[in-house]
Design an enzyme around this catalytic site. Structure first.
Site, mmCIF file in Angstrom:
data_model
loop_
_atom_site.group_PDB
_atom_site.id
_atom_site.type_symbol
_atom_site.label_atom_id
_atom_site.label_comp_id
_atom_site.label_asym_id
_atom_site.label_seq_id
_atom_site.Cartn_x
_atom_site.Cartn_y
_atom_site.Cartn_z
ATOM 1 N N CYS A 289 19.926 -3.544 0.690
ATOM 2 C CA CYS A 289 19.374 -2.451 1.383
ATOM 3 C C CYS A 289 18.155 -1.689 0.560
ATOM 4 O O CYS A 289 17.294 -0.971 1.003
ATOM 5 C CB CYS A 289 20.312 -1.466 1.613
ATOM 6 N N CYS A 440 4.930 -6.738 -5.951
ATOM 7 C CA CYS A 440 5.753 -6.410 -4.798
ATOM 8 C C CYS A 440 6.402 -5.008 -5.134
ATOM 9 O O CYS A 440 5.656 -4.202 -5.978
ATOM 10 C CB CYS A 440 6.697 -7.222 -4.429
#
Lengths: 482, 144
Positions: A289, A440
């Site tokens: 998540c 990223c």
């Protein structure tokens, strides 16, 4: 001819509090019919929908029950008095099981749980089962929040919670056990506070540790049911294996973005987590998540479904989700149900299990770093500090962002964007002769991008360790983190 | 309800144990705050199986209403005991309940009176809800 009709106390609300009224009629039926016409509300209490007198309604002419006269056709004289007399009866049911008096509910608890007690499937017996029960919640996060709140409110006697984390600002979008004022404090503290506010009768047992192979059996052993609210594969396998070895049901839930899953693993009666997923996915394949995001309300839905299954298990009511995996897609609003079967070859709950004790789950899930740590200067990685000092010196390495466009719009370093999934078709836009720093969010996807690019001949590609998150924490603290 | 009234019901329940006891509650009815003024025991007229049933016959019922009138009170409802069972209405209780009345149930476990709860049936017979019971010395009321 007017007959005096005696009205019993409970029905006087219908007759303007009059104890007796005068009603015309030559027979009992006529009088009752006229009474019902004059006082419309009285009808439903005297008659059933089929126009029969209700079982608790007795009609007397003077001192005689009309059942022993001519019933409704009994004729009346001017001097007769008609009395409507209820039977008062009650008692315990023949099939009610006498309950043990080992647990008791005081008057406050009876009133607190009254909406449970009047459900036949719960009743006093079920509420005492709830009070006697011991439930362990693993993780006081998104799933653990509604779980703890509803299980506490429902009157589960003892709630154990395992968590070693502190409340972070990113938790508050979904983890409703914790509040803004709890930031930076242990999650267990706010969990206890929230539970005690809802129901001071609940005994809260806190386990401020990371669940490991070394402590899991000891922690789980004293509970009746384990509820898995964890967010990583290593802990899920650990919770599963410990539950199978201890013979305890494991109420499972998982969430990602708009999708949720819920089931009950109980190896004594059905499949376990390993029957469903014999091996973990390669690390990084399934984003957590934290990496992929989750709609805040989704753990509210899945966590309450886990609470529901937990309560049903305690009450021994209904059909549990053992052997059924429910998939919820919030965007299409579809619940789908898959049948899960026990795998005879399951290494822990199958016919000839090979696992008899807890293993190293970090290693099993491929999370343990290789023993030979890659040397700092092998050129695969660059730290945010190194990148900063090189930029300050005037170096101009190319920088590439491999995140998704919606992440780019939250925060970026001004570098071009090629999402990881598009890299294989677009890598040729990059110059292989130049040094290339790839980033990223946290460094996992960019590491894959670097591995791919190196194979394609981009030997100067480097991964920015820790990603833009590290940059925002250690170099430019004005940048938002997400 | 005053404390001594509940004690009287508890004593009656223990005296009849292991059979069920029953009696009536007289007092002043108010929309949301009725008050019990008198507690009167009634012989359980159930012929057989008094361990699981109580019955107030129509004659006893009519007598009860007369007594209420004599005392200047209203019949508020009835009490009965559940020997070795919880103070929760049984299906039989619900089926035989009348709206408007308050039904007080006292649980008697191993001969000792325990929980006491009060229940009332909705006008449309759809629900049998628990109502609050205030047991007080001095001020006394049944709170909805």
């Amino acid at each position: 001819m007017a007959i005096k009709v005696f009205i019993p106390t409970p029905l006087r609300a219908c007759t303007g509090r009059q104890a007796s009224v005068e009603v015309e009629g030559a027979t009992v039926d006529e009088v009752l019919k006229n009474l019902s016409q004059r006082y419309g509300e009285i009808r439903q209490h005297l008659y059933t929908e089929n126009n029969d007198l209700r079982s608790y309604v007795n009609v007397y002419v003077n001192d005689e029950d009309i059942r022993y006269l001519q019933k409704g056709q009994t004729t009346l004289k001017q001097t007769d008095t008609l009395s409507i007399v209820p039977s008062i009866a009650g008692g315990v049911d023949a099939d009610d099981v006498a309950i043990s008096s080992s647990v008791a509910l005081d008057n406050e608890e009876v009133l607190r749980y009254s909406r449970h007690l009047i459900i036949p499937e719960v009743g006093m017996h079920g509420q005492k089962l709830l009070k006697e029960s011991r439930v362990l919640i693993v993780g006081a996060g998104g799933l653990g929040s509604p779980l703890a709140l509803y299980l506490a409110a429902a009157g589960v006697g003892t709630l154990g919670i395992v968590d070693f984390d502190v409340v972070d600002l990113t938790n508050l979008q979904r983890q409703i056990l914790h509040t803004t004022e709890d930031l930076g404090k242990p999650k267990l503290d706010s969990a206890r506070k929230a539970i005690e506010r809802i129901n001071p009768h609940v005994k809260v047992e806190l386990h401020p540790v990371q669940l490991t192979s070394g402590n899991a059996l000891a922690i789980l052993a004293s509970y009746d049911i384990v509820v898995d609210g964890t967010d990583n594969f290593a802990t899920r396998y650990l919770v599963n294996d410990a539950c199978v070895l201890l013979g305890k049901p494991n109420v499972y839930g998982s969430i990602f973005r708009f999708d949720g899953q819920v089931t009950v693993f109980d190896a004594k009666h059905g499949p376990c987590y390993r029957c469903l997923y014999p091996a973990p996915p390669p690390p990084g394949l399934i984003p957590s998540c934290a990496e992929g995001g989750v709609l805040g309300v989704l753990p509210g839905i899945i966590g309450t479904l886990q609470a529901l299954e937990t309560i049903k298990l305690i009450l021994h009511q209904g059909d549990s989700l053992v052997g059924r995996l429910v998939l919820f897609d919030a965007l299409s609003f579809k619940f789908r149900e898959l049948v899960l079967r026990k795998n005879p070859a399951c290494p822990i709950c199958g016919l000839s299990p090979s696992i008899h004790e807890l293993i190293d789950y970090e290693q099993f899930c491929g999370l343990t770093r290789p023993t030979e740590q890659p040397a700092e200067d092998d050129g695969l990685e660059i730290t945010v500090e190194d990148l900063k000092s090189r930029l300050d010196r005037g170096d101009t390495p190319s920088i590439l962002d491999v995140r998704e466009p919606h992440e780019y719009s939250i925060v970026n370093l001004g570098a071009p964007l090629i999402p990881l999934g598009k890299l294989s078709e677009r890598f040729q836009e990059l110059d292989p002769s130049k040094e290339l720093v790839v980033y990223c969010k946290s460094g996992v996807r960019s590491a894959k991008a670097v591995a791919f690019l190196r194979k394609k001949g981009y030997s100067k590609a480097k991964n920015l360790a820790g990603g833009i998150d590290a940059w925002a924490q250690r170099i430019d603290r004005k940048l938002p983190r997400y | 309800m005053r404390d001594e009234m509940l004690q009287e019901i508890n004593r009656h329940a223990e005296q009849e144990y292991p059979e069920e006891c029953c009696g009536m509650l007289l007092g002043k009815r108010r929309a949301d705050d009725s008050e019990v003024e008198h507690v009167i025991a009634i012989d359980n007229s159930q012929g057989e199986n008094r361990k699981r049933r109580f019955l107030v016959t129509p004659e006893q019922y009519r007598q009860a209403e007369k007594e209420a009138e004599t005392m200047g009170s209203e019949l508020l409802g009835f009490y009965h005991s559940h020997p070795d069972h919880p103070a929760i209405p049984s299906t039989f209780d619900t089926d035989h309940a009348l709206p408007w009345f308050a039904y007080l149930i006292v649980s008697v476990m191993n001969g000792k009176s325990g929980d006491a709860t009060v229940w009332t049936l909705w006008e449309d017979r759809s629900r049998f809800d628990q109502v609050g019971l205030d047991v007080k010395k001095g001020i006394h009321a049944v709170r909805q």
